[in-house]
Design an enzyme around this catalytic site. Structure first.
Site, PDB file in Angstrom:
ATOM      1  CE  LYS A 198      -5.732  -9.710  -9.961  1.00 30.95           C
ATOM      2  NZ  LYS A 198      -5.382  -8.624  -9.412  1.00 30.95           N
TER       3      LYS A 198
ATOM      4  CD  GLU B 232      -9.700  -6.551  -5.921  1.00 32.11           C
ATOM      5  OE1 GLU B 232      -8.952  -6.313  -4.944  1.00 32.11           O
ATOM      6  OE2 GLU B 232      -9.156  -7.419  -6.911  1.00 32.11           O
TER       7      GLU B 232
ATOM      8  NE  ARG C 207       5.074 -10.791  -9.712  1.00 31.52           N
ATOM      9  CZ  ARG C 207       5.192 -10.244  -8.434  1.00 31.52           C
ATOM     10  NH1 ARG C 207       6.414 -10.475  -7.978  1.00 31.52           N
ATOM     11  NH2 ARG C 207       4.150  -9.380  -7.928  1.00 31.52           N
TER      12      ARG C 207
END
Lengths: 472, 216
Positions: free
Chosen positions: A121, A215, A317
């Site tokens: 990230k 976060e 993905r």
């Protein structure tokens, strides 16, 4: 080696395994499935028995065991591995091992370097910032140290106060988790430590990794995605439009996905919605070009009420909801787009064969995730036996399910109780909503658990939320 | 109360258990030199650190995994036709006839004598953090239970819920679940011994110790 000479190991289970098998058949490819003891009654086992050729089904000890998958690939003569989603899908070590071992296999997904770059990230955020793409503030990597965690949380509270947010809050989540599990909100720095410890212990038990992410939680936002597709050249990525995945469970798991991401033609927004969609697709493609992205992937965005987008993460993905984008996409005007089949085809090395100008969109698609759970009780999963499952066939409906409709099915407790994906198409939002409600009203879904209590599902929740689709 | 003499007689009448040794994962099987009728032993040593008789090896990704007898007993069948082939996980390889040991007989009898606290749902179970600390430090018998205390964390599909104890007060005498393994609904998690029954339970233990002859 020509595309049709490949044999694909389907390294996943359930609904996605079935869709990969169907895509392989469409492309004329042989395939091999794996299953564990708990999944013996799953539809992907049945489809492998019915449609598979020689050496097309193996029982393994675990879907999480890479050795197991490699051993099966060798015995079955597979030449490529499709990881589906979850399990090894975003594991660059697995992708690297697959493509570098003595008997090399093709990993059907981005190359391992791309997965590593975007799976990290900090890297993703750094890359985004270098291209002028806005990102969500917060810890850029899993935190293992309590003091450090507290410092990050403190700074996030301060940041929000500076922004004039009245009730600032911080999201604490298990780094190894996903799909909305192991997440808690903290409103008060004094309570942070106990929540942090709880999530850390949970993460250790469930994922054997204590890492925790901290976060900022942006409230009142819409969750949008951009579907990117790019061949092995990595030079000409295209997008298959946007999706809106804002209707979620309390645990922040997606329940309804809609393509496109906003509908300014029928709904009024407090910002220029068409411009936001353009911005996020352009930002996503710019990043894809920069890293040489070379398979399918999803750029996940949050859009605030004043119409500002922030990049959340990149999923390297195929995603559950790929089909809802496919249902509204046309390539050179043709229907029947299959993003999984495209993923396999370009994954095996074929060029994409068309450009952005060849892709158009028509109508609105809705995907419902049918799940055995209790939306009134914090979406608690329901476990038991499904003994009635059916729906009227419609030209505008595609059902993806591993649950048999002619035999009772015991929901395994190992995995989430996802039963099916229903994808509905309409020429506009109003028609798609109408058809969605019609589908949910005619769906038969019955069952009972050990105690004789009737099956609980989210059908009612899906129906109730259909009215607010794409509104913000 | 149950009749321990009768129970012991019942077990004596059929003191065997069939154990099927299966492939733990996929791979190519090579059987060791074991024949039908041969005696095998299970793991031994204070911490069961000495492995049992080698029955087979299974090779996968150039790693050889030995498969040992998990209990002592007699080899009833070796599925030799699998020699050298690639087998799936869970494939039966060897059948053993195992004569019940003292500890196993005791466990069977204790399961009838103790108060059993059963799993309400099929799930994975963990002791609650406080209990877990005590169990790890001083063993399960150091934990005294009372109605309503937080005893377990029940985990299904990665969602956790706490589970309170209900039943008579007492100590945890036996633990029946394994870390990270699923327990079916209705299966016992722990056996609880109320304080007034401790002498009785100890009596049962003593009787099994003296009356049960372990056979080879």
């Amino acid at each position: 080696m020509q595309t049709k000479d490949h044999k694909v190991l389907v390294a996943n289970r359930g609904e996605i395994a079935i869709r990969i098998v169907q895509a392989c058949r469409k492309l004329g490819l042989a395939f091999t499935c794996v299953y564990t003891a708990e999944d013996a009654a799953s539809g992907h086992v049945r489809i492998a028995r019915e449609l598979g050729g020689d050496k097309s089904l193996y029982r393994v000890s675990s879907y999480h065991d890479a050795n197991e998958l490699m051993a099966v690939a060798d015995d079955a003569g597979a030449t490529a591995v499709h990881p589906g989603y979850g399990f090894f899908a975003e594991d660059y070590r697995f992708a690297r091992r697959v493509s570098q071992r003595d008997r090399k296999l093709i990993f059907i997904g981005p190359s391992w370097r791309v997965i590593r770059e975007l799976g990290d990230k900090i890297n993703t955020k750094r890359l985004a910032r270098s291209l002028g793409v806005p990102t969500v503030p917060g810890s850029d990597r899993p935190i293992y140290d309590e003091m450090e965690a507290e410092k990050v949380a403190q700074s996030l509270f301060e940041f929000q106060e500076q922004q004039g947010i009245r009730k600032p809050l911080v999201l604490v989540k298990a780094s190894a988790g996903g799909g909305g599990m192991g997440i808690e909100e903290v409103y008060d720095i004094d309570l942070f430590r106990s929540v942090y410890r709880r999530i850390r212990n949970y993460a250790l038990r469930q994922f054997k990794d204590e890492g925790v992410l901290i976060e900022q939680r942006i409230r009142d936002f819409n969750h949008l995605e951009v579907q990117v597709v790019s061949d092995r050249s990595g030079r000409n990525p295209v997008h298959f439009g946007t999706r809106n995945c804002s209707i979620q469970s309390t645990g922040l798991q997606k329940r309804i996905e809609i393509a496109p991401g906003f509908d300014p033609s029928s709904i009024e927004y407090g910002f220029d919605a068409a411009q936001v969609l353009r911005d996020i697709t352009q930002h996503s493609l710019a990043m894809a070009r920069k890293v040489g992205y070379d398979n399918v992937g999803t750029w996940e965005w949050i859009v605030t009420r004043d119409g500002r987008p922030f990049l959340m993460e990149v999923n390297t993905r195929i995603q559950v909801e790929n089909g809802v984008s496919a249902t509204i996409a046309r390539v050179r005007g043709q229907k029947g787009v299959d993003i999984i089949a495209e993923q396999i085809r370009i994954g095996l090395g074929e060029p994409l064969g068309y450009g952005q100008e060849d892709i158009t969109f028509e109508g609105v698609g809705i995907e419902y995730r049918l799940i055995a759970e209790d939306p009134d009780n914090r979406f608690t999963p329901w476990v038991g036996r499904v003994d009635g499952f059916g729906w009227p066939e419609r030209p505008w409906l595609a059902m993806h399910t591993h649950v048999p409709s002619d035999d009772p099915y015991d929901i395994p407790t190992e995995f989430d109780p996802n039963l099916a994906l229903a994808i509905i198409w309409g020429k506009d939002l109003a028609e798609a909503r109408e058809r969605g409600v019609e589908f949910l009203d005619t769906l038969v879904l019955e069952g009972a658990n050990n105690a004789g209590e009737p099956l609980r599902s989210n059908v009612r929740f899906l129906r109730d939320n259909t009215g607010r689709i794409l509104k913000f | 109360m149950f009749d321990i003499t009768q129970l012991l007689d019942e077990i004596k009448a059929s003191p065997y258990e069939e154990i099927v040794v299966t492939a733990p994962h996929t791979g190519v099987v090579t059987f060791a030199d074991v024949r039908e009728g041969a005696r095998v032993i299970g793991p031994s040593g204070t911490w069961k650190e000495k492995k049992g008789t080698l029955l087979a090896t299974i090779e996968r990704e150039r790693n050889q995994k030995p498969i040992h007898a998990v209990e002592k007993g007699e080899v009833k069948e070796v599925l030799r036709h699998l020699e050298g082939t690639f087998v799936e996980a869970g494939t039966p390889l060897v059948r053993l006839r195992h004569f019940l040991s003292k500890d196993e007989v005791l466990a069977i009898i204790l399961k009838k004598a103790l108060h059993l606290f059963v799993a309400p749902e099929r799930a994975k179970y963990y002791f609650a953090p406080d209990v877990d600390k005590k169990v790890k430090a001083s063993g399960p018998r150091s934990v005294s239970l009372h109605e309503g205390m937080d005893l377990f964390i029940m985990s299904r599909m990665k969602r956790e819920a706490s589970l309170a104890y209900s039943g008579p007060s007492g100590v945890i005498y036996a633990v029946y679940f394994q870390h990270n393994e699923n327990v079916d609904a209705g299966q016992p998690l722990i056996g609880v011994c109320p304080p007034d029954q401790l002498p009785l339970i100890e009596d049962v233990v003593a009787r099994v110790q003296t009356e049960w002859e372990e056979r080879e």
